[in-house]
Write a protein that holds these residues in place. Structure first.
Motif, PDB file in Angstrom:
ATOM      1  N   THR A 158     -28.555 -95.447  -7.699  1.00 45.87           N
ATOM      2  CA  THR A 158     -27.920 -94.125  -7.686  1.00 45.87           C
ATOM      3  C   THR A 158     -26.466 -94.168  -8.164  1.00 45.87           C
ATOM      4  O   THR A 158     -25.981 -93.193  -8.747  1.00 45.87           O
ATOM      5  CB  THR A 158     -27.987 -93.499  -6.290  1.00 45.87           C
ATOM      6  OG1 THR A 158     -27.396 -94.387  -5.331  1.00 45.87           O
ATOM      7  CG2 THR A 158     -29.433 -93.223  -5.887  1.00 45.87           C
ATOM      8  N   ASP A 159     -25.770 -95.287  -7.943  1.00 49.60           N
ATOM      9  CA  ASP A 159     -24.389 -95.384  -8.411  1.00 49.60           C
ATOM     10  C   ASP A 159     -24.333 -95.406  -9.937  1.00 49.60           C
ATOM     11  O   ASP A 159     -23.518 -94.708 -10.560  1.00 49.60           O
ATOM     12  CB  ASP A 159     -23.719 -96.632  -7.845  1.00 49.60           C
ATOM     13  CG  ASP A 159     -23.431 -96.522  -6.359  1.00 49.60           C
ATOM     14  OD1 ASP A 159     -23.350 -95.381  -5.850  1.00 49.60           O
ATOM     15  OD2 ASP A 159     -23.303 -97.573  -5.707  1.00 49.60           O
ATOM     16  N   SER A 165     -25.449 -91.988 -11.330  1.00 48.03           N
ATOM     17  CA  SER A 165     -24.387 -91.004 -11.129  1.00 48.03           C
ATOM     18  C   SER A 165     -23.235 -91.233 -12.101  1.00 48.03           C
ATOM     19  O   SER A 165     -22.627 -90.280 -12.597  1.00 48.03           O
ATOM     20  CB  SER A 165     -23.874 -91.057  -9.691  1.00 48.03           C
ATOM     21  OG  SER A 165     -24.878 -90.633  -8.783  1.00 48.03           O
ATOM     22  N   THR A 212     -22.162 -88.326 -14.590  1.00 45.74           N
ATOM     23  CA  THR A 212     -20.806 -87.798 -14.460  1.00 45.74           C
ATOM     24  C   THR A 212     -20.142 -87.684 -15.836  1.00 45.74           C
ATOM     25  O   THR A 212     -19.448 -86.703 -16.133  1.00 45.74           O
ATOM     26  CB  THR A 212     -19.964 -88.689 -13.532  1.00 45.74           C
ATOM     27  OG1 THR A 212     -20.529 -88.649 -12.219  1.00 45.74           O
ATOM     28  CG2 THR A 212     -18.518 -88.211 -13.478  1.00 45.74           C
ATOM     29  N   LEU A 270     -29.563 -86.811  -4.129  1.00 44.29           N
ATOM     30  CA  LEU A 270     -28.245 -87.423  -3.947  1.00 44.29           C
ATOM     31  C   LEU A 270     -27.479 -87.463  -5.261  1.00 44.29           C
ATOM     32  O   LEU A 270     -26.291 -87.117  -5.323  1.00 44.29           O
ATOM     33  CB  LEU A 270     -28.411 -88.836  -3.390  1.00 44.29           C
ATOM     34  CG  LEU A 270     -27.125 -89.677  -3.269  1.00 44.29           C
ATOM     35  CD1 LEU A 270     -26.148 -89.032  -2.290  1.00 44.29           C
ATOM     36  CD2 LEU A 270     -27.464 -91.103  -2.844  1.00 44.29           C
ATOM     37  N   VAL A 271     -28.147 -87.878  -6.339  1.00 40.61           N
ATOM     38  CA  VAL A 271     -27.501 -87.953  -7.653  1.00 40.61           C
ATOM     39  C   VAL A 271     -27.024 -86.573  -8.106  1.00 40.61           C
ATOM     40  O   VAL A 271     -25.911 -86.420  -8.616  1.00 40.61           O
ATOM     41  CB  VAL A 271     -28.474 -88.556  -8.689  1.00 40.61           C
ATOM     42  CG1 VAL A 271     -27.953 -88.334 -10.105  1.00 40.61           C
ATOM     43  CG2 VAL A 271     -28.672 -90.037  -8.420  1.00 40.61           C
ATOM     44  N   ARG A 280     -26.216 -84.009  -6.244  1.00 43.10           N
ATOM     45  CA  ARG A 280     -25.052 -83.623  -5.422  1.00 43.10           C
ATOM     46  C   ARG A 280     -23.794 -84.362  -5.857  1.00 43.10           C
ATOM     47  O   ARG A 280     -22.707 -83.793  -5.925  1.00 43.10           O
ATOM     48  CB  ARG A 280     -25.336 -83.904  -3.946  1.00 43.10           C
ATOM     49  CG  ARG A 280     -26.334 -82.952  -3.295  1.00 43.10           C
ATOM     50  CD  ARG A 280     -26.268 -83.071  -1.786  1.00 43.10           C
ATOM     51  NE  ARG A 280     -27.229 -82.184  -1.148  1.00 43.10           N
ATOM     52  CZ  ARG A 280     -28.440 -82.537  -0.734  1.00 43.10           C
ATOM     53  NH1 ARG A 280     -28.839 -83.801  -0.909  1.00 43.10           N
ATOM     54  NH2 ARG A 280     -29.248 -81.684  -0.166  1.00 43.10           N
ATOM     55  N   GLN A 281     -23.931 -85.650  -6.157  1.00 38.79           N
ATOM     56  CA  GLN A 281     -22.765 -86.466  -6.493  1.00 38.79           C
ATOM     57  C   GLN A 281     -22.162 -86.089  -7.840  1.00 38.79           C
ATOM     58  O   GLN A 281     -20.958 -86.214  -8.033  1.00 38.79           O
ATOM     59  CB  GLN A 281     -23.153 -87.951  -6.514  1.00 38.79           C
ATOM     60  CG  GLN A 281     -23.378 -88.559  -5.145  1.00 38.79           C
ATOM     61  CD  GLN A 281     -23.728 -90.040  -5.214  1.00 38.79           C
ATOM     62  OE1 GLN A 281     -24.238 -90.531  -6.227  1.00 38.79           O
ATOM     63  NE2 GLN A 281     -23.455 -90.762  -4.141  1.00 38.79           N
ATOM     64  N   THR A 282     -22.997 -85.632  -8.768  1.00 32.98           N
ATOM     65  CA  THR A 282     -22.540 -85.414 -10.146  1.00 32.98           C
ATOM     66  C   THR A 282     -22.329 -83.949 -10.506  1.00 32.98           C
ATOM     67  O   THR A 282     -21.620 -83.642 -11.466  1.00 32.98           O
ATOM     68  CB  THR A 282     -23.548 -86.003 -11.139  1.00 32.98           C
ATOM     69  OG1 THR A 282     -24.798 -85.312 -11.023  1.00 32.98           O
ATOM     70  CG2 THR A 282     -23.757 -87.486 -10.865  1.00 32.98           C
TER      71      THR A 282
END
Length: 322
Positions: free
Chosen positions: A44-45, A48, A52, A79-80, A82-84
């Motif tokens: 996921t990091d 993302s 991004t 999750l991805v 939401r993060q991006t």
């Protein structure tokens, strides 16, 4: 009001900007990645990080096309997103048979059982285990797209059953349909069958068709009313004709409302964040520049924004046709 169903919820169609129309944002450990390790995309990091950068370039929405029990991890995908801040459309349906073991449940289920499973993904929520075991635990994250896939040869009885189930779910829910064609083969046959089954062709898009360079074939296909998705621009080798660009030059004037584009970057070796190339940013850098050099910039909004808005929105379900 028309809407697009993303993993994080329904959003107004008009709020969507630049769209990547065929991607594989998340492919978790599965039979597919056991067979093709380069398909594994579940960090996921790193995902993302890549998304991004796309968001900075203007990407609004990505259509994540890995369907049921082929590597989905709906919680990681959420999750991805939401993060991006990049919207993701999740997918149900079935991929090519090669991505499932020989005795998979897809071959045992009836048309009605497949239909109900697809509808549940769209209306109730995707199973947290992606149908990998006897327990089903539905999340609040819903699919916004139906997918099916065919191979080089004429459709098998099993594939016809999947067609029937996908179109029934499409009619009942209004969800759009995206398909995999194997290097563009059987695309016309797909379109004719969708028409016969009564699908709303305004919300049907066939992928990978630019692997066939015959513009006449594309014209015949587009005249049926379906849309196409081209994603091979970065795949052509140096020194050979880039069929993707050539087709766009020949077809956009006549069919501006039926062409979309994506990367279909289903290998970690294509992602910059995994140390690969050309990176998903290719579509908004090199590809966009090539459109400008060929005088195709006036079509940018059509293929990246307006056409995806229509195709991937939910149509009004046809009453009494489930």
């Amino acid at each position: 009001m028309a809407f697009i169903r993303t993993i994080l919820g329904d959003i107004p169609t008009e709020s969507i900007g630049i769209t990547f129309s065929h991607e594989h944002v998340m492919i978790d450990e599965s039979y597919a990645t056991d067979s093709y390790p380069d398909f594994l995309l579940n960090d996921t990091d790193k995902i993302s990080q890549e998304l991004t950068e796309l968001k900075k370039l203007g990407c609004s929405l990505m259509v994540d096309t890995m369907p049921a029990n082929a590597g989905r991890n709906i919680e990681k995908s959420a999750l991805v997103s939401r993060q991006t801040g990049v919207h993701l459309i999740g997918c149900t349906g079935l991929h090519q048979e090669m991505y499932y073991p020989p005795r998979h449940w897809r071959y045992q289920y009836s048309e009605d059982q497949l239909t109900r499973l697809f509808i549940a993904d769209i209306e109730e929520g995707v199973d947290v285990f992606d149908y990998s075991g006897p327990v089903i635990q539905r999340t609040g994250y819903k699919s916004g797209l139906l997918k099916l896939a065919t191979n080089d040869e004429p459709f098998t009885n099993h594939q016809l059953k999947v067609f029937e189930a996908v179109v029934r779910a499409h009619k009942e829910t209004g969800a759009p349909i995206l398909t995999h064609t194997n290097h563009g083969k059987q695309a016309l046959e797909q379109a004719l069958l969708f028409d016969k089954l009564g699908a709303d062709l305004d919300h049907v898009v066939l992928s990978h068709v630019d692997r066939i360079g015959d513009a006449g074939y594309h014209r015949e296909l587009l005249q049926t009313g379906v849309s196409v998705e081209y994603d091979s621009a970065f795949r052509w080798k140096k020194g050979e004709e880039n069929q993707t660009y050539s087709l766009l030059e020949k077809l956009l004037d006549d069919f501006p409302d039926q062409i979309t584009v994506g990367m279909d970057a289903a290998r970690s070796s294509y992602w910059t964040s995994y140390g690969g190339s050309p990176g998903l940013a290719y579509l908004l850098t090199t590809f966009r520049q090539e459109l400008a050099q060929r005088g195709l910039s006036p079509f940018f909004d059509k293929i990246f924004i307006e056409n995806p808005r229509r195709i991937f929105s939910f149509s009004k379900p046809a009453q009494g046709k489930s």
